[in-house]
Design a protein around this motif. Structure first.
Motif, mmCIF file in Angstrom:
data_model
loop_
_atom_site.group_PDB
_atom_site.id
_atom_site.type_symbol
_atom_site.label_atom_id
_atom_site.label_comp_id
_atom_site.label_asym_id
_atom_site.label_seq_id
_atom_site.Cartn_x
_atom_site.Cartn_y
_atom_site.Cartn_z
ATOM 1 N N VAL A 1 -88.910 -56.284 139.116
ATOM 2 C CA VAL A 1 -90.249 -55.793 138.782
ATOM 3 C C VAL A 1 -90.747 -56.511 137.527
ATOM 4 O O VAL A 1 -91.873 -57.017 137.476
ATOM 5 N N ILE A 2 -89.875 -56.579 136.549
ATOM 6 C CA ILE A 2 -90.273 -57.171 135.274
ATOM 7 C C ILE A 2 -90.308 -58.697 135.379
ATOM 8 O O ILE A 2 -91.236 -59.340 134.894
ATOM 9 N N GLU A 3 -89.313 -59.262 136.031
ATOM 10 C CA GLU A 3 -89.282 -60.723 136.156
ATOM 11 C C GLU A 3 -90.426 -61.241 137.029
ATOM 12 O O GLU A 3 -90.953 -62.324 136.786
ATOM 13 N N ASN A 4 -90.806 -60.476 138.045
ATOM 14 C CA ASN A 4 -91.948 -60.903 138.862
ATOM 15 C C ASN A 4 -93.224 -60.935 138.028
ATOM 16 O O ASN A 4 -94.067 -61.807 138.202
ATOM 17 N N ARG A 5 -93.353 -59.970 137.129
ATOM 18 C CA ARG A 5 -94.535 -59.974 136.268
ATOM 19 C C ARG A 5 -94.519 -61.218 135.374
ATOM 20 O O ARG A 5 -95.525 -61.912 135.228
ATOM 21 N N HIS A 6 -93.369 -61.525 134.805
ATOM 22 C CA HIS A 6 -93.281 -62.723 133.971
ATOM 23 C C HIS A 6 -93.599 -63.971 134.788
ATOM 24 O O HIS A 6 -94.289 -64.880 134.320
ATOM 25 N N ALA A 7 -93.091 -64.008 136.010
ATOM 26 C CA ALA A 7 -93.345 -65.166 136.872
ATOM 27 C C ALA A 7 -94.840 -65.299 137.153
ATOM 28 O O ALA A 7 -95.391 -66.405 137.135
ATOM 29 N N MET A 8 -95.511 -64.179 137.396
ATOM 30 C CA MET A 8 -96.957 -64.218 137.650
ATOM 31 C C MET A 8 -97.710 -64.705 136.424
ATOM 32 O O MET A 8 -98.650 -65.484 136.530
ATOM 33 N N LEU A 9 -97.274 -64.230 135.267
ATOM 34 C CA LEU A 9 -97.958 -64.639 134.032
ATOM 35 C C LEU A 9 -97.793 -66.142 133.794
ATOM 36 O O LEU A 9 -98.692 -66.781 133.259
ATOM 37 N N ARG A 10 -96.642 -66.683 134.182
ATOM 38 C CA ARG A 10 -96.434 -68.123 134.016
ATOM 39 C C ARG A 10 -97.236 -68.924 135.038
ATOM 40 O O ARG A 10 -97.845 -69.936 134.706
ATOM 41 N N ALA A 11 -97.214 -68.472 136.299
ATOM 42 C CA ALA A 11 -97.754 -69.313 137.371
ATOM 43 C C ALA A 11 -99.219 -69.019 137.700
ATOM 44 O O ALA A 11 -99.950 -69.906 138.130
#
Lengths: 327, 496
Positions: free
Chosen positions: B194-204
């Motif tokens: 959940v948290i890593e997907n958010r970070h991934a979205m913020l990066r990409a």
């Protein structure tokens, strides 16, 4: 004690930090050795230089079992591609990564990411990548990958006990590896004593210094001339060169001292051993060492460092029980 | 990366003019992005417009980069084959799943209600067993359950909390109604994504969420640590919390690392802990150091070889004894598996009414309980329309899907039902909602579910959103990562 100093460090983490640093340092040094060995290849005797790499790693028997008599190609494969050889670069990087994986709760994400990428790259190397014309560039890249990790660690890793164990591992391995680097030259010299002092011989001592990244530093100390004894002196006993065995041992002693002072660890036994080997270096001149047999001396240092590691293991990693449990 | 994933990313690019939504048709299903919902403040339409403005090439490039990052960061699970260990990422789909503020309020309240009921139920079945005596839940269902732990009888846990970490699997049906599919009250996993997907979205895809306010997802570690400190033995000023993991070879090791780091606590393995005089210690460089609360990510039966499986190498001899003495806290408590059992699930609406005197905020999937005569009769009369599940099994074994079953299979199911009605429940086929998902053909509808995570110490807190798992295969209802599932970032909008 401050709150930070009181924060406990799992014995398993300390052990993994110590070994992660050692494996990485080993990788860097092996890349240095392979790089310099290529420049040692002499016409008509190409196998000889490579044979000495096998010898300084004490791999004669496993190597012969797998590949027969050492040849340049098979030695390169053994150390650069053969993951089944525990002393190969891919095996050492895998071991470092395995430790890093255990340490993921502790190390920075950036440290993990770099080691993970390094591992992915180095374990995918193929026969083409280790061709002679690409070998030096490859060794440089491997060396730089470790240096990158060292830099990331310096810039991101929390400075508590864990850092000290990591540095302890790094310095002990570096001290050991410098003796091995020096030993490669000893082996090379031995079969034909007539070459000593010849042009070929001197260029090889140059190469050795360069492999240890010590050539320019050496020149600052010795602007003119170059003798085998002064190179050995520099690599073993210089008190400012970061890869000199003596300096590494002093730094390792400093780590133990900090573990005692700041974190209250009982470092007596490993410190005693370390002092013994450091004093062994300090109290001898290079002339005396050479007179007594350089190889024998290097061997003694290596055996002493194994004993130091064993004491570190007993004191902090495996014998966890303190004299009085702090309930 | 998996080969399927590669195929997905390396598929030939469409002509640049093709819009990513060309040919997108959710059919009869509720779409989590394009079905209009009130009170979204225009955010849904804005997100659709922004997505539509991207080319498929751009989409693929960014997604590939995001997945490479996940791989390099080691946000992976490990699949072991005979020959080697392969690290895989959970495939990441870049189209977010969006929940409105109102939808989330309802989900959150429903999850809190459900966790309360689960804890009250567990307290009851391990103490007075009123619900069994009152005949609301059959006693044999609970007491004969393999996950019922007699060791837990009459053992008090702080605040009556047994399920400190709970993941509740929720689906949305064709009519747009959220329904609970399953409770996970043992050691639910997936929250790290959940948290890593958010970070991934913020990066990409930083441009996608510009100007849209989302509920943050980064408070999980702090809340978890608070809950663990809540339940630590009284009188300990600064409790030492640890996370107990089976170690680096566990497929969820990344998540264990993630949670230990978020909480700033040591990740320990069984061999790092020792019990002396009913107290738990960890082995440190300075000797044994006391431990007060353990978030354990290993199953009940592996916890303590002196109480459960004697062959467990993952556990700690004496741990249960120390726990029963009140010298260490365990999360989740032992014996919670009896509450998230399929058979008990069917009774959850009644369990909620029984303890809370409230109607369930989140409906179950309608479930016929075949041990009850009317449930059996209704099941037998509608076999070809229902999914028939044995209660004791897990992992989808023994299920008959009526609409997809042959005549012979239906007759076999009928015979089994009649032979042992108590072993069966029956549910209608649910047409799970879909969301636009990146496929080689552009964005296509794919079915998905939602697993919100609740943390309970003194009180219950629910992480905004949760894990949206998506079945990447067309038409598939299976969202599990082991069977071609991926995940999406879950966005919870705030009220304007």
């Amino acid at each position: 004690m401050s709150a930070l100093a009181a924060a406990p460090l799992l014995a398993r983490y300390a052990e993994s930090l110590f070994w992660m640093a050692r494996y990485l340092e080993r990788v860097e040094n092996l890349a240095r050795v392979i790089d310099v060995t290529q420049t040692f290849e002499s016409p008509g005797r190409p196998a000889q230089a490579w044979e000495s790499v096998v010898r300084i790693n004490a791999d004669e028997i496993p190597f012969r079992d797998r590949y027969g008599p050492p040849a340049p190609e098979t030695v390169r494969r053994f150390y650069l591609l053969d993951a089944d050889n525990p002393t190969s670069i891919p095996a050492a990087v895998s071991a470092a990564r395995r430790n890093a994986r255990t340490l993921r709760p502790l190390i920075s994400t950036e440290m993990w990411r770099q080691i993970n990428e390094f591992h992915g790259w180095v374990t995918a190397l193929s026969e083409d990548d280790i061709a002679p014309d690409r070998l030096s560039a490859l060794c440089t890249r491997i060396k730089e990958a470790v240096q990158l990790q060292t830099g990331i660690t310096e810039g991101t890793f929390f400075r508590d006990q864990g850092w000290l164990f990591l540095e302890l591992g790094r310095q002990i391995e570096r001290a050991d590896q410098t003796t091995r680097l020096l030993d490669i030259k000893y082996h090379l010299l031995l079969p034909s004593v007539a070459d000593v002092g010849s042009a070929l011989d001197l260029s090889q001592w140059h190469a050795l210094l360069r492999a240890a990244a010590g050539y320019h530093a050496y020149r600052r100390v010795h602007p003119r001339g170059l003798t085998p004894a002064s190179v050995a002196d520099f690599l073993l006993l210089n008190d400012a060169f970061p890869r000199s065995t003596l300096l590494c041992l002093r730094r390792a002693e400093g780590m133990l001292d900090s573990l005692r002072q700041r974190y209250g660890l009982n470092v007596a036994r490993p410190a005693e051993r370390l002092e013994e080997v450091r004093a062994g270096l300090e109290e001898r001149s290079i002339e005396r060492i050479i007179a007594g047999g350089l190889h024998e001396f290097l061997d003694w240092v290596q055996r002493m460092l194994i004993a130091v590691s064993a004491e570190i293991g007993n004191a902090f990693f495996r014998d966890w029980r303190p004299d009085t449990p702090s309930l | 990366m998996s080969t399927e994933l590669r195929a997905r990313l390396d598929a030939p690019a469409l002509a640049p003019s093709a819009g990513v939504f060309d040919g997108y048709d959710p059919g009869p299903y509720f779409c989590e992005l394009t079905t209009p919902r009130p009170g979204d403040g225009g955010a849904l339409a804005l997100i659709v417009r922004r997505l539509a403005a991207l080319s498929l090439e751009d989409f693929r490039r960014r997604t590939a980069q995001a997945e490479r990052d996940l791989f390099n960061l080691g946000i992976t699970f490990t699949v072991y084959t005979e020959a080697n260990a392969i690290d895989r990422i959970l495939p990441f789909d870049p189209v977010p799943r969006v929940l409105t503020a109102a939808e989330w309020r309802r989900l959150e309240a429903g999850v809190v209600q459900r966790v309360r009921a689960l804890n009250l139920f567990l307290h009851d079945v391990y103490h007075d067993q009123k619900i069994l005596k009152d005949g609301v839940v059959p006693a044999d269902l609970v007491l004969g359950n393999p996950n019922y732990r007699a060791e837990m009888r009459e053992f008090p846990v702080p605040f009556g909390t047994y399920v400190h970490i709970c993941g509740i699997d929720i689906v949305r049906d064709e009519g747009g109604t959220f329904r609970v599919l399953e409770d996970n009250a043992r050691t639910p996993s997936g929250v790290s994504y959940v948290i890593e997907n958010r970070h991934a979205m913020l990066r990409a895809f930083p441009d996608l969420m510009q100007g849209i306010t989302l509920r943050p997802v980064d408070g999980y570690g702090v809340r978890l640590l608070e809950a663990l400190c809540d339940i630590a033995p009284q009188g300990v000023d600064d409790p030492q919390v640890v996370l107990l993991s089976p170690g680096i070879y566990n497929s969820a090791y990344f998540e264990h690392v993630f949670l230990a780091r978020e909480m700033g606590v040591p990740l320990v393995e069984g061999a790092d802990l020792a019990v002396e005089n009913d107290r738990v210690f960890m082995r440190t460089t300075r000797g044994l150091s006391p431990v007060h609360a353990i978030y354990r990510r290993i199953d009940d039966t592996f916890l303590d070889p002196t109480v459960f499986r004697p062959d467990s190498l993952l556990g700690v001899p004496g741990l249960i004894g120390a726990w029963r003495k009140g010298n260490v806290a365990l999360a989740n408590a032992v014996g919670t598996g009896v509450a998230d059992d399929k058979a008990v699930y069917a009774y959850m609406p009644r369990i909620i009414r029984y303890y809370l005197a409230e109607e369930p905020i989140l409906a179950n999937v309608d479930t016929l309980i075949c041990r009850e005569p009317e449930g059996l009769a209704a099941t037998l009369a509608n076999l070809e329309r229902l999914v028939i599940k044995p209660v004791g099994e897990s992992g989808g074994y023994g299920i008959t899907i009526g609409p997809r079953a042959s005549k012979a299979e239906l007759e076999a199911a009928r015979a089994k039902l009649l032979a042992d009605p108590a072993n069966w429940i029956a549910q209608p086929m649910i047409g799970l909602s879909v969301a636009p998902t990146l496929t080689p053909d552009g964005l296509r509808p794919r079915h998905l579910d939602l697993r919100p995570y609740a943390i309970t110490g003194r009180d219950t807190w629910v992480l905004p959103g949760g894990l949206s798992r998506v079945a990447l295969k067309a038409g598939s209802l299976v969202v599990n990562s082991s069977q071609g599932g991926g995940s999406k970032d879950t966005w919870v909008l705030v009220d304007e």
